[in-house]
Scaffold this active site. Sequence first.
Site, mmCIF file in Angstrom:
data_model
loop_
_atom_site.group_PDB
_atom_site.id
_atom_site.type_symbol
_atom_site.label_atom_id
_atom_site.label_comp_id
_atom_site.label_asym_id
_atom_site.label_seq_id
_atom_site.Cartn_x
_atom_site.Cartn_y
_atom_site.Cartn_z
ATOM 1 N N ASN A 226 -10.405 0.337 0.908
ATOM 2 C CA ASN A 226 -10.407 0.944 -0.426
ATOM 3 C C ASN A 226 -9.929 2.387 -0.355
ATOM 4 O OD1 ASN A 226 -11.351 1.027 -3.366
ATOM 5 N ND2 ASN A 226 -12.443 2.765 -2.458
ATOM 6 N N GLU A 227 -8.900 2.698 -1.118
ATOM 7 C CA GLU A 227 -8.370 4.071 -1.221
ATOM 8 C C GLU A 227 -8.309 4.749 0.139
ATOM 9 O OE1 GLU A 227 -10.195 6.349 -4.329
ATOM 10 O OE2 GLU A 227 -9.295 5.052 -5.837
ATOM 11 N N TYR B 172 -9.610 11.179 -14.741
ATOM 12 C CA TYR B 172 -9.478 12.337 -13.855
ATOM 13 C C TYR B 172 -8.240 13.152 -14.183
ATOM 14 C CZ TYR B 172 -13.168 10.461 -10.936
ATOM 15 O OH TYR B 172 -14.366 10.000 -10.479
ATOM 16 N N ASN C 18 -6.262 1.221 -7.864
ATOM 17 C CA ASN C 18 -7.309 1.885 -8.637
ATOM 18 C C ASN C 18 -6.618 3.003 -9.410
ATOM 19 O OD1 ASN C 18 -8.966 0.377 -6.974
ATOM 20 N ND2 ASN C 18 -9.753 2.120 -5.801
ATOM 21 N N TRP D 4 -14.625 -0.163 -13.276
ATOM 22 C CA TRP D 4 -15.491 0.604 -12.391
ATOM 23 C C TRP D 4 -16.465 1.380 -13.259
ATOM 24 C CZ3 TRP D 4 -16.371 0.117 -7.427
ATOM 25 C CH2 TRP D 4 -17.177 1.094 -6.811
ATOM 26 N N LYS E 68 -19.933 6.048 -14.574
ATOM 27 C CA LYS E 68 -18.885 5.203 -15.142
ATOM 28 C C LYS E 68 -19.417 3.833 -15.542
ATOM 29 C CE LYS E 68 -15.119 7.608 -12.982
ATOM 30 N NZ LYS E 68 -15.926 8.377 -12.012
HETATM 31 C C1 GCB Z 1 -12.688 5.394 -6.714
HETATM 32 C C2 GCB Z 1 -13.526 4.847 -5.637
HETATM 33 C C3 GCB Z 1 -14.956 4.621 -6.085
HETATM 34 C C4 GCB Z 1 -15.414 5.820 -6.905
HETATM 35 C C5 GCB Z 1 -14.539 5.930 -8.121
HETATM 36 C C6 GCB Z 1 -14.907 7.117 -9.021
HETATM 37 O O1 GCB Z 1 -11.503 5.275 -6.727
HETATM 38 O O2 GCB Z 1 -13.004 3.691 -5.058
HETATM 39 O O3 GCB Z 1 -15.753 4.426 -4.964
HETATM 40 O O4 GCB Z 1 -16.754 5.740 -7.252
HETATM 41 O O5 GCB Z 1 -13.222 6.104 -7.730
HETATM 42 O O6 GCB Z 1 -15.732 6.962 -9.903
HETATM 43 O O7 GCB Z 1 -14.355 8.186 -8.825
#
Ligand code: GCB
Length: 732
Positions: free
Chosen positions: A368-369, A430, A424, A504, A525
């Site tokens: 992931n990322e 953001y 993602n 998310w 979130k």
């Molecule tokens: C992401 C991550 C996740 C974070 C989310 C966030 O890309 O994979 O673990 O919690 O962003 O809320 O920033």
Amino acid sequence: MRDVRVLSGDWRFLKADLPVETAMRYAEQGEAVTLPNTWNAEDGQDGGNDYYRGRCWYVRELSAEELTGERVFLEISGAAMTAEVYLNGKKLVRHEGGYSAFRAELTGRLAERNTLAISVSNEDNDTVYPQKADFTFYGGLYREVRLISVPAEHFELVKDGTPGIKVTPSVDLDKHSAAVTVETWQNADAVEMTVNGETRRVPSVDGHAQAEFILENVHLWNGTEDPFLYTAEARLDSGDAVSTRFGCRTFRCDPEKGFFLNGRSYPLRGVSRHQDRKRKGNALNLEDHEEDMAIIRELGANTLRLAHYQHAQEFYDLCDENGIVVWAEIPYITMHMKNGRENTLTQMRELITQCYNHPCIAVWGLSNEITAASAVNEDLLENHRLLNDLCHRMDSTRLTTMANVFMLETDSPILEIPDINSYNLYFGWYLGEMSQTDEFFDEYHAKYPDRVIGFSEYGADANPAFHAEHPERSDYTEEYQALYHEHMLRMIEERPYLWATHVWNLFDFAADGRDEGGKHGENQKGLVTFDRTLRKDAFWLYKAAWNKREPFVHLCGKRYENRCTEKTEIKVYSNQSSVTLYVDGVRIAEQEGKTVFCFSIPLVGEHLIRAEAGNASDTMCIRRVSQPDESYLYNKSATVVNWFDQDGLNPDCFSVQDTLSELRANPQAGAVVNAMMEKASASRGDVADAVKDNPALQRMMGRMTLISLLKQGGADEESIKQLNRVLQGIKK
Ligand code: GCB
């Protein structure tokens, strides 16, 4: 006979990094705890990024009555993150990785009275994942610990925490049949296997037995509509037995048409979940898991991304039973560690070994990322290739994927490693505008028409205490979150090629390093609050779109009671096609539509609002107030800059409403903007440098309006106005 006992009580906990002898000697002075247990339930959720990360001890006596059977094993379903098991002071096993099960054999080392001492550590290091991520790394013996007693001849228990039985169904949709391969591992000569009422005696060769069963008129595992499960059992002459449930289904992904279940198009639309809960952390019990699943079913999601690590077996069981298609993954996340390769492979091997039989799982997530804090270099690529090959070697029935961070260039070689891809994207939260998400996928899909692409994460934080009539990015209001998800829902519905989409997150969760949006240590979130008691408006949006079973109507903004505008928007989410609105008992309007229904009403005093759709209805009370309710604002000092509406701007000249690339295309406007940007980056150091060198980020910024960039950078209203005046003096 196999005897399984859960060791939940009689543990002593010592929060100190002690030698084993000392831990045993002073155990009685430790805190009495029952499992599951984490030592970070409080300090891991209160912000400050200062929760205890170290080594602790769990100590317990084992009495002779607990130890029947010829061979005795200890099973630990989850110890976060690194554990060492000692029996009577002798180390039996060390396990690295906080999310998978492991077992140790106790036979031959047992005395009349025994002391079991388990050290568990969540301290930081550079070998065991995760080390850098946006969630609290709770420490503890946070799942069940069991004693398993078996006869001398028994099914394998130690290797990678195996269930001892592996079932591979291969479905022929045309013939309505399935060939089911059952494999077991044991130290016996033969195994009796039973599937669907048919029993066979199968020889064991070099500890391995295998047989194929044919299921005619197979009853498919058919998603949420009919998640039918079969059972496979295996038994030895000694009496030891194992069994597993399995499901017969086919999965397929098409770059143009998305996901297929059992040969029919089945768009995967759902949410992500962490194993986490307010005041409990990761130490969850079956009721907690069941409550989460009930909420997922209520939402109407048909897929879950179980992030960012292996979840409890009980939870995969619930997904099997409820027909939820799952993305399962390991915590290879954010930052590649050159010493962590072995650990990624071990965690993946354990994940697949332990979860293979679950019909719910469709894909294995490699990482992931991972490029968020690491360069795409040969070591990282090699690590991914090894993981990908491991998945394919261990499981020829499932696809591999990975969740990529937004700034990863779409021509990066890493995207060629997994079978299917995902991004993602947080445009509109953001950074950037929501619509950049649409553009991103359209461009990707046009550039790579043969690649399967999905949307693995998207979301916006919302504190349900905050509200706004004109919601804006980063205001943490419930209304902005709802607006954001309305956009994303539409975007997704218009793009059937997206093989899966995962909000998310379904629930708010602990990220002790966060301090924002009016909460300490929480990522907000979630569509539902951390304690599961409050469904935010965005929850009802998805329920309206996905849950076709329960007719309902939901009035948004119930917590936004005090409004100081002359007119206000009444928003209604419903899965019905027509909604009627009543204000103070008077029928105001009826609207035909889908999912989102918007009405505008004048506000004079206190009003009783009621929405009806068929037999369903919802009611709320709102009132006109003369001053904005301060408690609704996250940043109380920030005056929301709404003065820049299109009215009053000369459309023939430039303004802060233009995008960065439009402004830069004009030498005069470009010079103004560049001078301003340079000044800003001089004070921001490294970050600005990183943006300068990253073409993906540059392109992305080019698409943003200047006003949104300025607000993101925290510019004050006066300087925005000043800049706007200058730009309005430059003709387009
Ligand atoms: C992401 C991550 C996740 C974070 C989310 C966030 O890309 O994979 O673990 O919690 O962003 O809320 O920033």
